[in-house]
Motif scaffolding. Structure first.
Motif, PDB file in Angstrom:
ATOM      1  N   MET A  13      31.596  31.108  56.010  1.00  0.00           N
ATOM      2  CA  MET A  13      31.348  30.420  54.895  1.00  0.00           C
ATOM      3  C   MET A  13      30.098  30.567  54.002  1.00  0.00           C
ATOM      4  O   MET A  13      30.127  30.650  52.813  1.00  0.00           O
ATOM      5  CB  MET A  13      31.704  29.040  54.947  1.00  0.00           C
ATOM      6  CG  MET A  13      32.883  28.671  55.524  1.00  0.00           C
ATOM      7  SD  MET A  13      34.279  28.899  54.397  1.00  0.00           S
ATOM      8  CE  MET A  13      35.567  27.812  54.697  1.00  0.00           C
ATOM      9  N   LEU A  16      29.905  33.352  51.363  1.00  0.00           N
ATOM     10  CA  LEU A  16      30.591  32.811  50.284  1.00  0.00           C
ATOM     11  C   LEU A  16      29.777  32.062  49.644  1.00  0.00           C
ATOM     12  O   LEU A  16      29.873  32.034  48.081  1.00  0.00           O
ATOM     13  CB  LEU A  16      31.685  32.331  50.784  1.00  0.00           C
ATOM     14  CG  LEU A  16      32.665  31.791  49.670  1.00  0.00           C
ATOM     15  CD1 LEU A  16      33.153  33.080  48.702  1.00  0.00           C
ATOM     16  CD2 LEU A  16      34.215  31.350  50.480  1.00  0.00           C
ATOM     17  N   MET A  19      27.135  33.713  47.481  1.00  0.00           N
ATOM     18  CA  MET A  19      27.719  34.675  46.157  1.00  0.00           C
ATOM     19  C   MET A  19      28.034  33.574  45.088  1.00  0.00           C
ATOM     20  O   MET A  19      27.835  34.058  44.099  1.00  0.00           O
ATOM     21  CB  MET A  19      29.088  35.384  46.880  1.00  0.00           C
ATOM     22  CG  MET A  19      29.530  36.222  45.463  1.00  0.00           C
ATOM     23  SD  MET A  19      30.891  37.275  46.286  1.00  0.00           S
ATOM     24  CE  MET A  19      31.208  37.817  44.613  1.00  0.00           C
ATOM     25  N   ALA A  20      28.833  32.491  45.613  1.00  0.00           N
ATOM     26  CA  ALA A  20      29.377  31.582  44.385  1.00  0.00           C
ATOM     27  C   ALA A  20      28.128  31.002  43.694  1.00  0.00           C
ATOM     28  O   ALA A  20      28.180  31.019  42.489  1.00  0.00           O
ATOM     29  CB  ALA A  20      29.869  30.579  45.070  1.00  0.00           C
ATOM     30  N   ARG A  96      38.719  29.951  52.348  1.00  0.00           N
ATOM     31  CA  ARG A  96      37.670  30.830  51.577  1.00  0.00           C
ATOM     32  C   ARG A  96      38.279  32.026  50.995  1.00  0.00           C
ATOM     33  O   ARG A  96      37.746  32.176  50.035  1.00  0.00           O
ATOM     34  CB  ARG A  96      36.688  31.364  52.921  1.00  0.00           C
ATOM     35  CG  ARG A  96      37.172  32.005  53.814  1.00  0.00           C
ATOM     36  CD  ARG A  96      36.162  32.581  54.831  1.00  0.00           C
ATOM     37  NE  ARG A  96      36.814  33.165  56.178  1.00  0.00           N
ATOM     38  CZ  ARG A  96      36.484  34.268  56.695  1.00  0.00           C
ATOM     39  NH1 ARG A  96      35.511  34.675  56.301  1.00  0.00           N
ATOM     40  NH2 ARG A  96      37.036  34.457  57.739  1.00  0.00           N
ATOM     41  N   ASP A  97      39.570  32.071  51.663  1.00  0.00           N
ATOM     42  CA  ASP A  97      40.064  33.535  51.099  1.00  0.00           C
ATOM     43  C   ASP A  97      40.347  33.314  49.516  1.00  0.00           C
ATOM     44  O   ASP A  97      40.395  34.212  48.544  1.00  0.00           O
ATOM     45  CB  ASP A  97      41.290  33.961  51.744  1.00  0.00           C
ATOM     46  CG  ASP A  97      42.355  32.957  52.267  1.00  0.00           C
ATOM     47  OD1 ASP A  97      42.313  31.545  51.565  1.00  0.00           O
ATOM     48  OD2 ASP A  97      43.029  33.149  53.007  1.00  0.00           O
ATOM     49  N   THR A 100      37.387  33.322  47.253  1.00  0.00           N
ATOM     50  CA  THR A 100      36.959  34.616  47.422  1.00  0.00           C
ATOM     51  C   THR A 100      37.632  35.630  46.612  1.00  0.00           C
ATOM     52  O   THR A 100      37.082  36.303  45.587  1.00  0.00           O
ATOM     53  CB  THR A 100      36.831  35.436  48.673  1.00  0.00           C
ATOM     54  OG1 THR A 100      36.024  34.733  49.734  1.00  0.00           O
ATOM     55  CG2 THR A 100      36.545  36.805  48.698  1.00  0.00           C
ATOM     56  N   ILE A 141      29.979  40.428  50.396  1.00  0.00           N
ATOM     57  CA  ILE A 141      29.839  39.402  51.554  1.00  0.00           C
ATOM     58  C   ILE A 141      30.114  40.012  52.980  1.00  0.00           C
ATOM     59  O   ILE A 141      31.024  40.966  53.100  1.00  0.00           O
ATOM     60  CB  ILE A 141      31.179  38.337  51.195  1.00  0.00           C
ATOM     61  CG1 ILE A 141      30.600  37.171  50.556  1.00  0.00           C
ATOM     62  CG2 ILE A 141      31.221  37.386  52.626  1.00  0.00           C
ATOM     63  CD1 ILE A 141      31.737  36.493  49.994  1.00  0.00           C
ATOM     64  N   GLY A 152      25.176  37.580  51.408  1.00  0.00           N
ATOM     65  CA  GLY A 152      25.848  37.276  50.471  1.00  0.00           C
ATOM     66  C   GLY A 152      25.165  37.259  49.173  1.00  0.00           C
ATOM     67  O   GLY A 152      24.107  36.941  49.071  1.00  0.00           O
ATOM     68  N   TYR A 154      25.526  38.357  44.536  1.00  0.00           N
ATOM     69  CA  TYR A 154      26.221  38.967  43.363  1.00  0.00           C
ATOM     70  C   TYR A 154      25.046  38.725  42.329  1.00  0.00           C
ATOM     71  O   TYR A 154      24.115  37.896  42.137  1.00  0.00           O
ATOM     72  CB  TYR A 154      27.259  37.688  42.931  1.00  0.00           C
ATOM     73  CG  TYR A 154      27.671  38.194  41.524  1.00  0.00           C
ATOM     74  CD1 TYR A 154      28.525  39.127  41.189  1.00  0.00           C
ATOM     75  CD2 TYR A 154      27.222  37.243  40.384  1.00  0.00           C
ATOM     76  CE1 TYR A 154      28.791  39.476  39.823  1.00  0.00           C
ATOM     77  CE2 TYR A 154      27.573  37.680  39.205  1.00  0.00           C
ATOM     78  CZ  TYR A 154      28.362  38.614  38.851  1.00  0.00           C
ATOM     79  OH  TYR A 154      28.944  38.916  37.715  1.00  0.00           O
ATOM     80  N   TYR A 163      33.279  43.965  50.749  1.00  0.00           N
ATOM     81  CA  TYR A 163      33.761  42.694  51.614  1.00  0.00           C
ATOM     82  C   TYR A 163      34.151  43.100  53.065  1.00  0.00           C
ATOM     83  O   TYR A 163      35.124  43.799  53.375  1.00  0.00           O
ATOM     84  CB  TYR A 163      34.743  41.909  50.867  1.00  0.00           C
ATOM     85  CG  TYR A 163      35.431  40.597  51.314  1.00  0.00           C
ATOM     86  CD1 TYR A 163      34.511  39.594  51.674  1.00  0.00           C
ATOM     87  CD2 TYR A 163      36.830  40.614  51.718  1.00  0.00           C
ATOM     88  CE1 TYR A 163      34.959  38.364  52.158  1.00  0.00           C
ATOM     89  CE2 TYR A 163      37.255  39.532  52.393  1.00  0.00           C
ATOM     90  CZ  TYR A 163      36.340  38.432  52.605  1.00  0.00           C
ATOM     91  OH  TYR A 163      36.907  37.201  52.951  1.00  0.00           O
ATOM     92  N   ASN A 171      43.633  36.295  56.782  1.00  0.00           N
ATOM     93  CA  ASN A 171      42.706  36.169  55.601  1.00  0.00           C
ATOM     94  C   ASN A 171      42.894  37.343  54.783  1.00  0.00           C
ATOM     95  O   ASN A 171      43.002  37.122  53.540  1.00  0.00           O
ATOM     96  CB  ASN A 171      41.647  35.949  56.228  1.00  0.00           C
ATOM     97  CG  ASN A 171      40.358  36.005  54.934  1.00  0.00           C
ATOM     98  OD1 ASN A 171      39.780  37.131  54.487  1.00  0.00           O
ATOM     99  ND2 ASN A 171      40.040  34.701  54.662  1.00  0.00           N
TER     100      ASN A 171
END
Length: 266
Positions: A13, A16, A19-20, A96-97, A100, A141, A152, A154, A163, A171
Motif C-alpha cells: 500500500m 501506491l 504515487m497518489a 488497491r488494484d 491503481t 510502483i 512509488g 509520479y 508496475y 490482483n
C-alpha cells in the motif's frame, strides 16, 4: 479526491499512497505497526496513524476532510472496525488494484507490468533504475524499498507506468497493460489458486489482457503460444553476453529489462 488507506505503511500500500500523493490526491491512512514504507510516507508528508485501528482516526479524518475513497489491504478481515465504519459512512471501498487502475486511466499512462512467480521485485527495480538513468518519463510502483529512489512515484510529464503486478488475490487481472513482462511461472499461492491449472490459467488471462508481451525464457511462456499469437509475443533465449550479473536468474531478469527498454524506446 481524499483517500484513506488502511494498512498504508506496508510494501503493498505504501508505494501506491506515494504515487497518489504525487498525482495530487489527498492521502491519509493507518496501520497496526510501522511498516517498511513508514519513513517514506513521513517524508512525503502523508498523515497516518499507527496502533489500534478502532475507527477513531478514520472518523476524525472524515469529519475534517470528507473522505471519498477507502482502500484496504487483502489482509484486512471483513469485521475490521475501519472497514465497517467506511461502509457506514458510505465511502467508495476497494482494494488497491482498483485505485491503481484508476490512476493509470486518469493520468493517461501506458502500463508496463512485471509479472511472474519469482523475480518480479528485482526486475521491476532494475527497470525503474534504468528508466531513471535514461530519463524516461515513467511513474512506478514497486513492492519493496529501493536504495536509489522512493518506492512509488509520479511526475506530471510521465507517460509510462512501471508496475510490479502481483498475482496474489488475482490482483493482476484488473489491468490491461500496454506491455507485460513475464519473469517465470511456477505454481504458487494454493490458498488462492486450488490447482496448478487455475494458476496458469490466471496468467494466460493476464497475458490475453496485455497489448504486448515479453517472456524471460521459454518456461515463462504458455506451452501453446497460439493462444496469444495476436500479442506478437517475444520469448527470450539466452541472456545477452554483455550482462555479467552473478546468477542465471538475475541475468535473465536484466535481459528482460533490456528487451523491454528497447521496446519502450522504439
Amino acid at each position: 479526491m481524499n483517500i484513506y488507506i488502511s494498512g498504508i505503511s506496508g510494501t503493498g500500500m505504501g508505494p501506491l499512497a506515494l504515487m497518489a500523493k504525487n498525482a495530487g490526491y489527498q492521502v491519509f491512512g493507518s496501520d497496526q505497526h510501522r511498516g517498511a514504507i513508514s519513513q517514506e510516507l513521513e517524508q512525503a508528508q502523508i498523515p497516518f496513524t499507527v496502533g489500534t485501528q478502532d475507527g477513531q482516526y478514520l472518523q476524525e479524518i472524515h469529519e475534517k476532510y470528507h473522505l471519498d475513497w477507502f482502500v484496504y489491504t487483502s489482509a484486512l478481515p471483513e469485521d475490521h472496525p475501519e472497514l465497517q465504519l467506511a461502509k457506514s459512512l458510505g465511502l467508495k471501498i476497494s482494494k488497491r488494484d482498483e485505485l491503481t487502475a484508476h490512476l493509470v486511466e486518469t493520468l493517461g499512462l501506458k502500463m508496463v507490468a512485471v509479472a511472474g512467480t519469482h523475480g518480479k521485485t528485482t526486475t521491476t527495480a532494475m527497470l525503474i533504475w534504468l528508466a531513471k538513468n535514461l530519463q524516461l518519463p515513467a511513474a512506478y510502483i514497486v513492492g519493496s524499498t529501493l536504495n536509489f529512489a522512493p518506492s512509488g512515484s509520479y511526475q506530471p510529464n510521465d507517460r509510462y507506468f512501471i508496475y510490479e503486478a502481483d498475482e496474489y488475490d488475482r490482483n493482476f487481472l484488473h489491468y490491461h497493460p500496454w506491455l507485460s513482462l513475464i519473469t517465470f511461472v511456477s505454481f504458487d499461492h494454493p490458498d488462492i489458486y486450488p490447482t496448478e491449472h487455475d494458476y496458469r490459467e490466471a496468467f494466460l488471462t493476464f497475458e490475453k489482457q496485455s497489448k504486448s508481451l515479453i517472456f524471460a525464457n521459454q518456461s515463462a511462456a504458455p506451452s501453446d503460444l497460439s493462444q496469444i499469437a495476436d500479442k506478437d509475443p517475444l520469448v527470450l533465449s539466452s541472456p545477452d553476453s554483455r550482462l555479467t550479473l552473478a546468477g542465471q536468474a538475475r541475468r535473465e531478469d536484466a535481459n528482460l529489462v533490456f528487451a523491454a527498454t528497447k521496446q519502450i524506446l522504439c
